[in-house]
Motif scaffolding. Structure first.
Motif, PDB file in Angstrom:
ATOM      1  N   GLU A 109      42.889  -6.312   8.478  1.00  0.00           N
ATOM      2  CA  GLU A 109      43.336  -7.421   8.208  1.00  0.00           C
ATOM      3  C   GLU A 109      42.959  -8.095   9.915  1.00  0.00           C
ATOM      4  OE1 GLU A 109      44.689  -5.129   8.352  1.00  0.00           O
ATOM      5  OE2 GLU A 109      46.128  -4.762   9.893  1.00  0.00           O
ATOM      6  N   LEU A 110      42.489  -7.224  10.784  1.00  0.00           N
ATOM      7  CA  LEU A 110      41.130  -7.944  12.132  1.00  0.00           C
ATOM      8  C   LEU A 110      39.875  -8.671  11.672  1.00  0.00           C
ATOM      9  CD1 LEU A 110      43.107  -5.852  14.794  1.00  0.00           C
ATOM     10  CD2 LEU A 110      43.896  -7.446  13.570  1.00  0.00           C
ATOM     11  N   GLN A 137      42.710  -9.807  20.251  1.00  0.00           N
ATOM     12  CA  GLN A 137      43.869  -9.097  19.144  1.00  0.00           C
ATOM     13  C   GLN A 137      43.122  -7.643  19.114  1.00  0.00           C
ATOM     14  OE1 GLN A 137      42.871 -10.634  15.172  1.00  0.00           O
ATOM     15  NE2 GLN A 137      40.651  -9.569  15.635  1.00  0.00           N
ATOM     16  N   GLY A 138      43.774  -6.980  19.021  1.00  0.00           N
ATOM     17  CA  GLY A 138      43.482  -5.479  18.353  1.00  0.00           C
ATOM     18  C   GLY A 138      43.983  -4.381  19.694  1.00  0.00           C
ATOM     19  N   GLN A 173      40.697   9.402  23.311  1.00  0.00           N
ATOM     20  CA  GLN A 173      39.023   8.904  24.744  1.00  0.00           C
ATOM     21  C   GLN A 173      39.525  10.616  26.253  1.00  0.00           C
ATOM     22  OE1 GLN A 173      37.088   6.003  24.349  1.00  0.00           O
ATOM     23  NE2 GLN A 173      35.785   6.083  22.220  1.00  0.00           N
ATOM     24  N   GLN A 203      42.387   4.612  21.103  1.00  0.00           N
ATOM     25  CA  GLN A 203      41.101   4.903  21.094  1.00  0.00           C
ATOM     26  C   GLN A 203      40.989   5.835  23.048  1.00  0.00           C
ATOM     27  OE1 GLN A 203      36.884   3.115  18.650  1.00  0.00           O
ATOM     28  NE2 GLN A 203      36.781   2.957  20.777  1.00  0.00           N
ATOM     29  N   ALA A 227      33.021   0.786  16.509  1.00  0.00           N
ATOM     30  CA  ALA A 227      34.233   0.122  17.292  1.00  0.00           C
ATOM     31  C   ALA A 227      34.175  -0.249  18.671  1.00  0.00           C
ATOM     32  CB  ALA A 227      35.249   1.189  17.437  1.00  0.00           C
ATOM     33  N   ILE A 252      45.227  -0.985  19.584  1.00  0.00           N
ATOM     34  CA  ILE A 252      43.701  -0.232  18.327  1.00  0.00           C
ATOM     35  C   ILE A 252      43.474  -0.019  19.544  1.00  0.00           C
ATOM     36  CG2 ILE A 252      42.059  -0.090  17.511  1.00  0.00           C
ATOM     37  CD1 ILE A 252      43.949  -2.645  15.482  1.00  0.00           C
ATOM     38  N   GLN A 253      42.559  -0.586  20.833  1.00  0.00           N
ATOM     39  CA  GLN A 253      41.437  -0.056  21.785  1.00  0.00           C
ATOM     40  C   GLN A 253      42.670   0.582  22.355  1.00  0.00           C
ATOM     41  OE1 GLN A 253      38.397  -0.263  20.736  1.00  0.00           O
ATOM     42  NE2 GLN A 253      39.544  -0.873  18.909  1.00  0.00           N
ATOM     43  N   ARG A 280      49.725   3.664  14.346  1.00  0.00           N
ATOM     44  CA  ARG A 280      49.003   4.644  13.093  1.00  0.00           C
ATOM     45  C   ARG A 280      47.863   4.849  13.936  1.00  0.00           C
ATOM     46  NH1 ARG A 280      45.941   1.039   9.153  1.00  0.00           N
ATOM     47  NH2 ARG A 280      44.258   2.219   9.003  1.00  0.00           N
ATOM     48  N   VAL A 281      47.001   4.602  15.253  1.00  0.00           N
ATOM     49  CA  VAL A 281      45.625   4.957  15.505  1.00  0.00           C
ATOM     50  C   VAL A 281      46.610   6.114  15.927  1.00  0.00           C
ATOM     51  CG1 VAL A 281      43.606   4.858  17.587  1.00  0.00           C
ATOM     52  CG2 VAL A 281      44.424   2.730  15.589  1.00  0.00           C
ATOM     53  N   HIS A 305      36.540 -10.256  10.765  1.00  0.00           N
ATOM     54  CA  HIS A 305      35.842 -10.753  10.833  1.00  0.00           C
ATOM     55  C   HIS A 305      34.874 -11.094  10.142  1.00  0.00           C
ATOM     56  CE1 HIS A 305      39.018 -12.727  13.346  1.00  0.00           C
ATOM     57  NE2 HIS A 305      38.501 -13.620  13.821  1.00  0.00           N
ATOM     58  N   VAL A 343      40.005   4.996  12.026  1.00  0.00           N
ATOM     59  CA  VAL A 343      40.578   3.929  11.818  1.00  0.00           C
ATOM     60  C   VAL A 343      40.628   2.543  11.492  1.00  0.00           C
ATOM     61  CG1 VAL A 343      42.970   3.425  11.909  1.00  0.00           C
ATOM     62  CG2 VAL A 343      42.169   5.529  12.870  1.00  0.00           C
ATOM     63  N   VAL A 344      40.504   2.171  10.669  1.00  0.00           N
ATOM     64  CA  VAL A 344      40.093   0.391   9.950  1.00  0.00           C
ATOM     65  C   VAL A 344      41.047  -0.642  10.066  1.00  0.00           C
ATOM     66  CG1 VAL A 344      38.534  -0.689   8.623  1.00  0.00           C
ATOM     67  CG2 VAL A 344      37.807   1.642   9.390  1.00  0.00           C
ATOM     68  N   PHE A 345      41.148  -1.255  10.368  1.00  0.00           N
ATOM     69  CA  PHE A 345      42.091  -2.773  10.258  1.00  0.00           C
ATOM     70  C   PHE A 345      41.985  -3.659   9.542  1.00  0.00           C
ATOM     71  CE2 PHE A 345      43.863   0.190  13.589  1.00  0.00           C
ATOM     72  CZ  PHE A 345      44.838   0.496  13.147  1.00  0.00           C
ATOM     73  N   PHE A 397      36.516  -7.585  17.422  1.00  0.00           N
ATOM     74  CA  PHE A 397      37.729  -8.345  17.162  1.00  0.00           C
ATOM     75  C   PHE A 397      38.108  -6.761  16.891  1.00  0.00           C
ATOM     76  CE2 PHE A 397      35.051 -11.544  15.781  1.00  0.00           C
ATOM     77  CZ  PHE A 397      35.516 -12.409  16.198  1.00  0.00           C
ATOM     78  N   ASN A 398      38.196  -5.655  17.410  1.00  0.00           N
ATOM     79  CA  ASN A 398      38.824  -4.264  17.771  1.00  0.00           C
ATOM     80  C   ASN A 398      39.161  -4.072  16.446  1.00  0.00           C
ATOM     81  OD1 ASN A 398      38.234  -4.192  20.481  1.00  0.00           O
ATOM     82  ND2 ASN A 398      40.017  -5.025  20.779  1.00  0.00           N
ATOM     83  N   ALA A 399      38.684  -4.084  15.248  1.00  0.00           N
ATOM     84  CA  ALA A 399      38.468  -3.931  14.178  1.00  0.00           C
ATOM     85  C   ALA A 399      38.917  -2.343  13.493  1.00  0.00           C
ATOM     86  CB  ALA A 399      38.489  -4.448  13.213  1.00  0.00           C
ATOM     87  N   LEU A 400      38.234  -1.484  14.418  1.00  0.00           N
ATOM     88  CA  LEU A 400      37.959  -0.086  14.224  1.00  0.00           C
ATOM     89  C   LEU A 400      37.951   0.120  15.188  1.00  0.00           C
ATOM     90  CD1 LEU A 400      34.053  -0.959  12.974  1.00  0.00           C
ATOM     91  CD2 LEU A 400      36.211   0.559  11.862  1.00  0.00           C
ATOM     92  N   ALA A 401      38.810   1.856  15.223  1.00  0.00           N
ATOM     93  CA  ALA A 401      38.908   2.710  16.426  1.00  0.00           C
ATOM     94  C   ALA A 401      38.779   4.066  15.795  1.00  0.00           C
ATOM     95  CB  ALA A 401      40.384   2.945  16.238  1.00  0.00           C
ATOM     96  N   ALA A 402      37.873   4.665  16.734  1.00  0.00           N
ATOM     97  CA  ALA A 402      37.513   6.342  16.799  1.00  0.00           C
ATOM     98  C   ALA A 402      37.896   7.150  17.058  1.00  0.00           C
ATOM     99  CB  ALA A 402      36.223   6.283  16.965  1.00  0.00           C
TER     100      ALA A 402
END
Lengths: 120, 287
Positions: B94-95, A49-50, A61, A57, B74, A53-54, A78-79, B97, B90-92, B79-84
């Motif tokens: 819902e992802l 998942q995600g 970078q 990022q 991150a 998002i990655q 969003r990111v 755990h 940026v925090v998700f 679970f890829n719930a954070l992105a810097a």
């Protein structure tokens, strides 16, 4: 300006990958100097998942100021927005074609995600 | 004793079996509905709830003035719930755990525990039968923590019957792991057999003692029976394809309360499970 093009391979002649998060490569092109930096998106291809998002990022970078791709989902958008990266959708053909379309201002800047997550 | 009812394929009769077993246990029993995404045991048992406990998970909350966007949180999040990014984090939620890893690695103390309610555990009684179920908040995808919260109510003073969700993914693992016995319900059809083989692989991987129950016996073919015999899996019982059982179900009534004589098959299943559990040495692993 550094633009990241989602691509199926590392070269300017490779075809665009219309997915963003799970694109095989990001080909980062400097539109002034024409310098090319390919970035492999390997680890996100298999993310549970995600991936978007990655991927967002990662292009941030690598100093991209715009993303040229086929489609973009809500989390990636969003990111990218938070990173101040413009998203240009509807890319097709090769990486070189896409950069040319961008330079000719034929790609329009997206104001929102155009697909749901996991659309592909 | 913890007895889980699972299936692989959905709609084979997990709830029918679990509800009817609980009603003819003959000993103090507890029904735990672990299908927190769509619990339905309460439709048949109609419990009176006496307790309601929301389940809240800790998720990262960022203090933007402290975050310098280093991205270590991150990196550590599988679970890829954070992105810097340049402007910060940026925090998700819902992802997330709720492992807490990001809070541990943040070198600037920019992350703290936020709260995310994922659902609610409700408990009470249906007559003498203790009843517990979880209800996952609509739109929430993270079922296992809520299932574990439901299972915390399982105490050794009663026979605990756990109604698992269908499939073979994380919510099923969370429901059956460490149980004393698993009953896999299937129907004698090609679909039933296909998903049964997946469920068998799952419980074997978890090293759980298990047996198969065929529901709606009389339809389909005998491939499930042949499979069980080939794989040396005990086929404990066949519940007949009986219109009266289906009609009771459609009215939200347990079969044992409305169909004469049907309780025999459920009592026989319980007796066979108890014999098998007594004969099997405790596992000691994966509990």
């Amino acid at each position: 300006m550094r633009v990241a093009v989602t691509a199926q391979g590392p070269k300017l002649s490779d075809a665009v990958d219309t997915r963003f998060g799970r694109a095989a490569w990001f080909v980062i092109v400097d539109t002034e100097t024409h310098a090319v930096e390919p970035v492999k998106n390997e680890q996100n291809l298999d993310a549970a998942q995600g991936a978007g998002i990655q991927a967002a990022q990662a292009v941030s970078q690598h100093g991209a100021q715009a993303v040229l791709t086929g489609h973009c989902g809500p989390k990636a958008f969003r990111v990218l927005s938070a990173a101040g990266i413009g998203v240009y959708l509807g890319a097709q053909g090769t990486v070189a074609d896409t950069v040319e379309q961008f330079r000719a201002r034929r790609l329009s800047k997206a104001v929102a995600a155009d697909v749901e997550g996991h659309w592909a | 004793m913890n007895l889980a009812i699972a299936s692989g394929k959905g709609g084979t009769g997990k709830t029918t079996l679990a509800v009817n077993l609980a009603l003819c246990a003959g000993v103090p029993a507890r029904y735990l509905d672990c299908d927190v995404e769509e619990p339905n045991g309460h439709l048949f048992l109609r419990p009176v709830f006496t307790e309601r406990a929301p389940l809240v998970l800790p998720v990262p909350a960022v203090a933007p003035e402290r975050c310098d966007g280093c991205g270590r949180c991150a990196e550590v999040c599988r679970f890829n719930a954070l992105a810097a990014v340049k402007s910060g984090l940026v925090v998700f939620p819902e992802l997330c755990h709720a492992c807490g890893g990001c809070l541990l690695v943040c070198p600037r103390g920019a992350l703290s525990e936020g709260r995310r309610e994922i659902g609610v555990v409700e408990s009470g009684f249906a007559g003498d039968l203790a009843f517990v179920h979880g209800r996952l908040r609509v739109g929430e995808a993270l079922a296992p923590p809520l299932i574990r919260a439901v299972r915390k109510h399982a105490t050794p003073d009663r026979l605990n019957i756990l109604d698992a969700p269908p499939g073979t993914s994380c919510p099923v693992i969370a429901s059956v792991r460490g149980c004393d016995f698993v009953l896999l319900v299937t129907e004698p059809t090609p679909f039933g057999l296909h998903d049964l083989t997946l469920a068998v692989e799952t419980v074997r991987e978890l090293r759980l003692p298990f047996a198969v129950i065929v529901n709606r016996a009389g339809i389909g073919d005998d491939r499930v029976r042949r499979y069980c015999s080939r794989e040396r899996i005990p086929l404990l019982a066949e519940i007949p394809d009986d219109r009266r059982i289906a009609e009771a179900y459609s009215r939200g009534q347990p079969a044992v309360a409305t169909v004469p004589g049907v309780s025999r098959v459920f009592r026989r299943i319980l007796a066979a499970v108890k014999r098998s559990v007594r004969a099997t040495p405790p596992l000691g692993v994966l509990r």
